[in-house]
Write an enzyme that holds these catalytic residues in place. Structure first.
Site, mmCIF file in Angstrom:
data_model
loop_
_atom_site.group_PDB
_atom_site.id
_atom_site.type_symbol
_atom_site.label_atom_id
_atom_site.label_comp_id
_atom_site.label_asym_id
_atom_site.label_seq_id
_atom_site.Cartn_x
_atom_site.Cartn_y
_atom_site.Cartn_z
ATOM 1 N N ASN A 16 7.032 -19.006 29.852
ATOM 2 C CA ASN A 16 7.008 -17.854 28.946
ATOM 3 C C ASN A 16 5.594 -17.652 28.398
ATOM 4 O O ASN A 16 5.316 -17.885 27.233
ATOM 5 C CB ASN A 16 8.014 -18.071 27.806
ATOM 6 N N GLY A 68 8.369 -18.806 23.723
ATOM 7 C CA GLY A 68 6.958 -19.049 23.935
ATOM 8 C C GLY A 68 6.089 -17.887 23.498
ATOM 9 O O GLY A 68 6.538 -16.972 22.801
ATOM 10 N N ARG A 105 4.969 -15.295 25.001
ATOM 11 C CA ARG A 105 5.459 -13.955 25.346
ATOM 12 C C ARG A 105 6.556 -13.518 24.386
ATOM 13 O O ARG A 105 6.572 -12.381 23.916
ATOM 14 C CB ARG A 105 5.982 -13.916 26.789
ATOM 15 N N CYS A 106 7.486 -14.414 24.085
ATOM 16 C CA CYS A 106 8.567 -14.091 23.158
ATOM 17 C C CYS A 106 8.035 -13.715 21.775
ATOM 18 O O CYS A 106 8.636 -12.904 21.067
ATOM 19 C CB CYS A 106 9.527 -15.273 23.009
ATOM 20 N N MET A 107 6.910 -14.328 21.383
ATOM 21 C CA MET A 107 6.388 -14.133 20.031
ATOM 22 C C MET A 107 5.508 -12.890 19.900
ATOM 23 O O MET A 107 4.863 -12.710 18.866
ATOM 24 C CB MET A 107 5.582 -15.358 19.595
#
Length: 407
Positions: free
Chosen positions: A351, A394, A396-398
């Site tokens: 991610n 990760g 990308r999620c944040m």
């Protein structure tokens, strides 16, 4: 940069929306972890330090960092008449139904959080019973409830800004989330895209009031013509049908193909973005668990306002190569080592957030995967990750990119 422009996952990142973890993490308890979708309790001071380091990495790379909480506060400052409407909606969606408690909570917030941003942050943090006035409400529930009981639950997942809304080309999907716990997060996106001068007028391809759930972690922009969406634990195929029709019927959108990837329903494969992410023009990081044949549904317009669907059961590399336009390399999380892959996938080794082709932000703790990326010519911008990773998401999620330059 008025509006949004995200037509790839790797174009030079110019603007991104983050949320700095706040007091919502202090309202996580062992008894509420499952309900609030956490496996552990992050230590807030360190989580904030790590998040600040993440933001600094992005700024040092020339990215404009804007915060969700600031955007919402700017909306309410510019439109003070919306404050009461927003509070009423937030209280209702927190599950408060009695008139007595509606008034108690509204009075408490207005009396203690007069500043707009302070009020916004408090709605994210939640309220427990002991914060409220000790007056006798003559309600049985107050007689038997523990004073530490959460009256309005916190939103601890909010630092994963990828999920509540997602940019698609020049439009946005304001999502209906998988769980009620997270669905309240989309309130902020609803107000921002209706009223904030940077985003007002953005075409909306999905709305939070629609029936089926979909989350931004399942949405990947392959290029300006092709969109990938995961059929996952948190995104239903019915939602993909709806969003496809809305995109194809928008004459301003160049997207003519949507690839629906049917991925396993499991915690490790929560979203498509946790299974693979694009990191260069011809490279993807990938969870080795989906390296074999994968069912992909190719959705295109039927020319009559509807869609047509073709099922494909092929190797992922072949499908991606066809739509990327060149042969792609899939780089497995953990370098193909099964134990390393399982450990690092748990901490979102696949991610990554691409800042520009070949340059990605990664978690420090995924050292095996990071070494493999280095060997494949990828420039890794390493961020600390001891506490943020406890939320199971990760870089990308944040992050929610709002503007990327064309490739």
């Amino acid at each position: 940069m008025q509006g949004v422009n995200v037509k790839s996952e790797i174009g030079n990142l110019k603007k991104v929306i983050l949320h700095r973890p706040g007091d919502e993490l202090l309202n996580l308890t062992p008894n509420t972890l499952e309900e609030l979708l956490f496996d552990d309790i992050p230590f807030l001071p360190v989580a904030q330090e790590e998040h600040d380091a993440f933001a600094k990495i992005l700024r040092d790379e020339g990215v404009e960092v804007v915060y969700l909480e600031d955007l919402m506060a700017e909306v309410l400052d510019a439109h003070p008449e919306l404050r009461e409407k927003f509070l009423d909606q937030w209280i209702f969606e927190a599950g408060i139904r009695t008139d007595t408690y509606k008034e108690i909570i509204k009075d408490y917030i207005n009396s203690n959080y007069a500043g707009t941003k302070d009020m916004v942050m408090k709605t994210m943090a939640g309220i427990n019973l002991q914060e409220l006035p000790q007056e006798n409400t003559h309600l049985l529930v107050d007689m038997v409830s523990d004073r530490s009981k959460l009256v309005c639950a916190p939103m601890p997942n909010l630092y994963f800004t990828r999920d509540p809304f997602a940019m698609i080309g020049n439009g946005v999907s304001i999502n209906r989330m998988y769980s009620q716990t997270r669905n309240r997060e989309t309130i902020y996106g609803d107000y921002i895209f209706k009223y904030h001068p940077d985003f007002v007028g953005t075409p909306e391809y999905y709305h939070r009031d629609m029936t089926f759930h979909i989350e931004g972690g399942d949405i990947l922009n392959i290029n300006e013509h092709v969109l990938a969406i995961g059929i996952s634990q948190r995104t239903e195929p019915d939602a993909i049908d709806a969003i496809a029709r809305n995109i194809f019927n928008d004459e301003t959108s160049p997207i003519d193909t949507i690839l629906a990837f049917n991925i396993p329903v499991s915690r490790a494969f929560m979203h498509l973005g946790t299974v693979f992410t694009q990191i260069d023009r011809d490279k993807f990081t990938i969870h080795p668990g989906i390296m074999g044949p994968l069912t992909v549904f190719e959705i295109t317009p039927d020319g009559k306002g509807g869609t047509k669907i073709r099922e494909r059961n092929e190797e992922l590399s072949g499908v991606l190569s066809e739509y990327v336009g060149e042969k792609v390399t899939l780089i497995p999380c953990g370098g193909g080592d099964r134990i390393a892959a399982e450990r690092e996938q748990w901490n979102d080794g696949s991610n990554t957030l691409c800042v520009r082709p070949g340059t990605v932000v990664v978690y420090q703790r995924n050292n095996v995967t990071n070494d493999v990326l280095y060997k494949n010519g990828i420039n890794c911008l390493v961020m600390p990750s001891a506490e943020l990773s406890r939320g199971r998401g990760g870089p990308r999620c944040m992050s929610m990119p709002a503007w990327r330059e064309a490739l």
